[in-house]
Design an enzyme around this catalytic site. Structure first.
Site, short mmCIF file in Angstrom:
data_model
loop_
_atom_site.label_atom_id
_atom_site.label_comp_id
_atom_site.label_asym_id
_atom_site.label_seq_id
_atom_site.Cartn_x
_atom_site.Cartn_y
_atom_site.Cartn_z
N HIS A 163 -21.69 11.65 -17.96
CA HIS A 163 -21.86 12.85 -18.06
C HIS A 163 -21.83 13.67 -18.95
O HIS A 163 -22.63 13.60 -19.39
CB HIS A 163 -19.52 12.60 -18.47
CG HIS A 163 -19.72 12.18 -19.80
ND1 HIS A 163 -20.11 12.68 -21.01
CD2 HIS A 163 -19.57 11.05 -20.33
CE1 HIS A 163 -20.11 11.85 -22.32
NE2 HIS A 163 -19.91 10.85 -21.72
N GLU A 216 -15.02 4.15 -20.47
CA GLU A 216 -16.54 4.62 -22.42
C GLU A 216 -15.77 2.80 -23.09
O GLU A 216 -13.93 3.04 -22.45
CB GLU A 216 -15.89 5.35 -22.76
CG GLU A 216 -17.39 4.88 -24.15
CD GLU A 216 -18.59 4.46 -23.89
OE1 GLU A 216 -18.82 3.41 -23.38
OE2 GLU A 216 -19.47 5.30 -23.89
#
Length: 224
Positions: free
Chosen positions: A13, A91
């Site tokens: 990202h 994550e």
């Protein structure tokens, strides 16, 4: 099953305020920051770079965390591809450390931090995950993606820890190898999984940590 390889174009990202300030930023139980304007621009650059090979991209798979989903939506709009979520690629959860800098965690949770740095099996305080727990979750997600998109090219938008975990798995390195990898925001890493018979797919690392607009580093996407 298709005879060709399944290729994963892994995209980290773009940056958030936490990335810029070097703060721990976890998954769905975190403060879940969105992309900054800089992060959006980074991801658009990646999407534009992938455009020449869009005909080979089947779909976009995203971690459900806000910053990855926002990144995936930007790329999906640029490439005209659907975005689906895979929770296995979220994550690591950092628990009570989330949103704090390394120095702040060292001051407030020094003993816990030392234990975490010394073991892949230790989780941060609160609702944290160990590296081993993340590895199990990520590899389960990988199996689902390989099964659902066999023989196709898929863009996977994820995070530092899951991407480095996948790279270590593919090159058959110990999980400790994640400490020796650097992965930039909005970088591109490419893995291919070739069909196997007795021992599962044979996997290769084709590109690592490539960042637009450095075309020399990126290479030619037509060769993936």
């Amino acid at each position: 099953m298709p005879e060709g390889p399944t290729t994963l174009v892994l995209v980290r990202h773009g940056v958030t305020a936490h990335t810029t300030e070097r703060r721990f930023s976890g998954g769905l139980t975190s403060s879940n920051p969105g992309l900054s304007e800089e992060g959006r621009a980074q991801v658009r650059s990646v999407g534009e770079w992938l455009a020449p090979v869009v005909d080979r991209i089947d779909t976009i798979v995203s971690s459900p965390v806000r910053r990855t989903r926002e990144s995936a939506d930007i790329i999906g709009e640029l490439l005209g591809r659907e975005v689906v979520e895979e929770p296995g690629f979220a994550e690591m959860e950092f628990g009570a450390w989330d949103g704090r800098t390394f120095d702040e965690v060292a001051e407030l949770h020094g003993e816990d931090l030392e234990q975490w740095l010394g073991s892949l099996d230790v989780a941060p305080g609160g609702h944290g995950e160990s590296f081993r727990a993340v590895e199990e979750r990520v590899l389960a997600g990988l199996e689902r993606v390989l099964e659902e998109h066999a023989g196709r090219t898929v863009v996977v938008v994820s995070h530092v820890t899951p991407i480095k975990t996948l790279v270590a798995h593919v090159v058959e390195a110990p999980l400790l190898a994640i400490y020796r990898m650097e992965l930039l925001p909005a970088s591109v890493t490419v893995l291919s999984f070739h069909p196997g018979e007795d021992h599962g797919p044979f996997a290769t690392l084709r590109l690592f940590n490539a960042v637009p607009p450095d075309r020399a580093l990126l290479g030619d996407p037509q060769r993936w």
